[in-house]
Design an enzyme around this catalytic site. Structure first.
Site, short mmCIF file in Angstrom:
data_model
loop_
_atom_site.label_atom_id
_atom_site.label_comp_id
_atom_site.label_asym_id
_atom_site.label_seq_id
_atom_site.Cartn_x
_atom_site.Cartn_y
_atom_site.Cartn_z
N HIS A 157 -1.94 -13.96 14.14
CA HIS A 157 -0.49 -13.75 14.31
C HIS A 157 0.26 -14.08 13.01
O HIS A 157 1.43 -14.46 13.07
CB HIS A 157 0.08 -14.60 15.45
CG HIS A 157 -0.69 -14.47 16.73
ND1 HIS A 157 -0.44 -13.49 17.65
CD2 HIS A 157 -1.74 -15.20 17.22
CE1 HIS A 157 -1.29 -13.61 18.67
NE2 HIS A 157 -2.09 -14.63 18.42
N SER A 278 8.43 -1.82 -13.13
CA SER A 278 9.69 -1.27 -12.64
C SER A 278 10.46 -0.64 -13.80
O SER A 278 10.29 -1.03 -14.95
CB SER A 278 10.50 -2.40 -12.02
OG SER A 278 11.88 -2.14 -12.09
N LYS A 284 8.62 -7.20 -13.20
CA LYS A 284 7.83 -6.72 -12.09
C LYS A 284 6.37 -6.39 -12.40
O LYS A 284 6.06 -5.77 -13.41
CB LYS A 284 8.47 -5.45 -11.50
CG LYS A 284 9.60 -5.72 -10.55
CD LYS A 284 9.15 -6.63 -9.42
CE LYS A 284 9.67 -6.25 -8.07
NZ LYS A 284 9.41 -4.96 -7.61
N GLU A 291 -0.44 -0.12 -2.06
CA GLU A 291 0.54 0.49 -1.15
C GLU A 291 0.19 1.96 -0.93
O GLU A 291 0.33 2.48 0.18
CB GLU A 291 1.95 0.34 -1.72
CG GLU A 291 2.43 -1.10 -1.66
CD GLU A 291 3.64 -1.39 -2.56
OE1 GLU A 291 4.32 -2.38 -2.29
OE2 GLU A 291 3.89 -0.64 -3.52
#
Ligand code: ARG
Length: 497
Positions: A157, A278, A284, A291
């Site tokens: 969880h 970025s 970044k 992803e």
């Protein structure tokens, strides 16, 4: 030249209809497979006394010339051709005349032809994917070897659950990918079958030999029933399903690694060559390849759904709907190949931050299960009594801002009397052991647990299986390449006579 297959029709396709109808774009992927299938078919026809030797020689030479032009990148096929099958046949006829070239399609239909091309292509790509998958499993094994003692939080969880190790986590996915490998091999055994010789749907009166084309092309068997051979696409759906399951495993690994790459976790860091940055935020480092692996899984499922939907209502026998199956099938294979390759690179170069993982365990309440289990084994409490006792201690620790390892045997004794109406004798050493992450991991010896001995056992079992899988794959690759080399030699022997 008017369409090769339009003698029955008074008019040519209109431009728009031709572009709508053609499959030449998706057929580029099976261009060489179509040449190979045609060569095998025509050699068989010659063996059966249907194509004379000189005719076969001319046909094979024309096909090989076409292969050369294809490999040189000189071939462009326009929408005036319905498909690659028409292009190749028309081209052979153009080169050698219709009296000889007109023989290449004897006893064959495009309906068995397209399936053989697709099966030849898919079998190669399944072997390629399986090969890449073994690379990924090897990378996971190698990283696991380095991390058998790297303690790591396990979550359920999304909350602290038990103490684990990084190796144990990595091997959990090695196991899942082993099942994906097994599924690929199973799927392969249903793909690598010969549909050629089924004719349009009901066979042919030409005296063909299906066993011969099967051998020439290195198939493991026949798709015997001619209706099934030409209209079945379950093997293509199975391919997409197998890829989809594989990609769902990749996607879950990606989800974990993405979370663990956040600054808040800092458990792992991607190598720069798998990260992006970025356009505006100079600080970044984005784990965007992960992803994309997660995102592209949707593409594979989309392809699977497309295939299932495309095929479900099509009556038996070839219908043009089936032409569309190539598009999602190719996309699904492409996505699987590229995602796998990138994940293998990510895993091999991943930086594991062991200190950060260990830090997170310190002072956490994650040892609560071991503490309760210790009260069962050392103090004779029933598990539920122990559970209530520890839960109450956990609540108290949170209130006081201390951790379970700060407790003394006297605290436990007091709580037991208060809660259960009976005392408890726990030695300090045991209490310390049950509340220390390293020691509590060592107490957990159940089969398949993250205990380093268990993990080492699983590692050696996996390594043994890997060498079996490597030989199985090699065997299949060799059988295919032996057959294709044999075909090449047979073709040359006719051309050079
Ligand atoms: N181009 C078709 C396909 O890709 C194969 C041809 C079968 N066409 C036919 N009219 N029977 O599926």
């Amino acid at each position: 030249m008017s369409g090769l297959f339009r003698s029955r029709l008074a008019k040519e396709f209109g431009d728009r209809a031709a572009r709508f109808h053609t499959s030449v774009v998706e057929d580029l992927r099976i261009f060489e497979d179509d040449i190979n299938g045609t060569e095998a078919h025509d050699i068989m026809l010659h063996d059966q006394g249907i194509i004379p030797r000189d005719g076969l020689k001319q046909i094979l030479a024309a096909l090989e010339e076409m292969r050369e032009s294809w490999l040189r990148g000189e071939i462009e096929i326009g929408a005036e051709y319905e498909d690659v099958h028409e292009y190749i046949e028309a081209n052979v006829i153009e080169r050698v005349g219709i009296d000889v070239g007109g023989m290449i399609h004897t006893g064959r239909s495009r309906n068995d032809q397209v399936v053989i091309d697709m099966r030849l292509r898919v079998r190669d790509e399944l072997l390629g994917i399986a090969d890449q998958l073994l690379e990924l499993i090897s990378a996971l094994i190698a990283r696991a070897r380095e991390n058998t003692e790297t303690l790591m939080m396990l979550y359920t969880h999304g909350q602290h659950a038990q103490v684990g190790t990084c190796a144990h986590y990595l091997l959990s996915y090695a196991d899942a990918f082993v099942r994906d490998f097994q599924r690929l091999m199973e799927c392969y055994s249903r793909v690598n079958l010969n549909p050629l010789g089924a004719g349009p749907i009901g066979g042919t009166s030409i005296d063909i030999d299906r066993q011969r084309t099967m051998e020439l092309l290195g198939f493991d068997g026949l798709v015997e029933n001619s209706i099934d051979a030409t209209s079945g696409r379950d093997w293509a759906i199975e391919t997409a399903a197998t890829c989809s399951i594989l990609i769902s495993n990749l996607s879950r690994v990606a989800a974990d690694l993405l979370e663990w790459s956040t600054v808040e976790f800092g458990y792992v860091e991607l190598a720069d060559e798998y990260a992006s940055s970025s356009s505006i935020m100079p600080q970044k480092k984005n784990p965007s390849t992960l992803e994309l692996i997660r995102g592209k899984s949707a593409e594979a499922y989309g392809c699977l759904t497309e295939l299932l939907t495309m095929v479900k209502g099509v009556n038996s026998g070839y219908c043009q709907d089936l032409q569309q199956t190539k598009i999602p099938l190719w996309r699904c294979l492409d996505t699987t190949q590229t995602s796998l390759e990138v994940m293998t690179g990510i895993v091999s170069t991943l930086k594991v931050n062991a200190d950060r993982m260990r830090e997170r365990l310190g002072g956490s309440l994650v040892v609560a299960v071991e503490l309760a289990e210790m009260l069962v084994t050392e103090a004779g409490h029933s598990f539920r009594e122990a559970y209530r006792l520890v839960a109450s201690l956990v609540r108290e620790c949170i209130e006081k801002g201390i951790s379970l390892s700060d407790l003394t045997p006297a605290d436990l004794e007091k709580k037991s009397i208060e809660l259960l109406g009976k005392g408890i004798k726990v030695r300090d050493k045991e209490l310390k052991e049950a509340t220390n992450p390293e020691a509590c991991l060592m107490r957990r010896r159940s089969q398949g647990s993250p205990h380093p001995d268990q993990v080492r056992g699983m590692l050696s079992h996996l390594e043994k299986m890997m060498s079996e899988y490597r030989s199985l794959l090699k065997e299949r690759e060799n059988k295919v390449s032996r057959a294709m080399d044999g075909l090449r030699k047979t073709v040359e022997s006719y051309i050079c006579q």
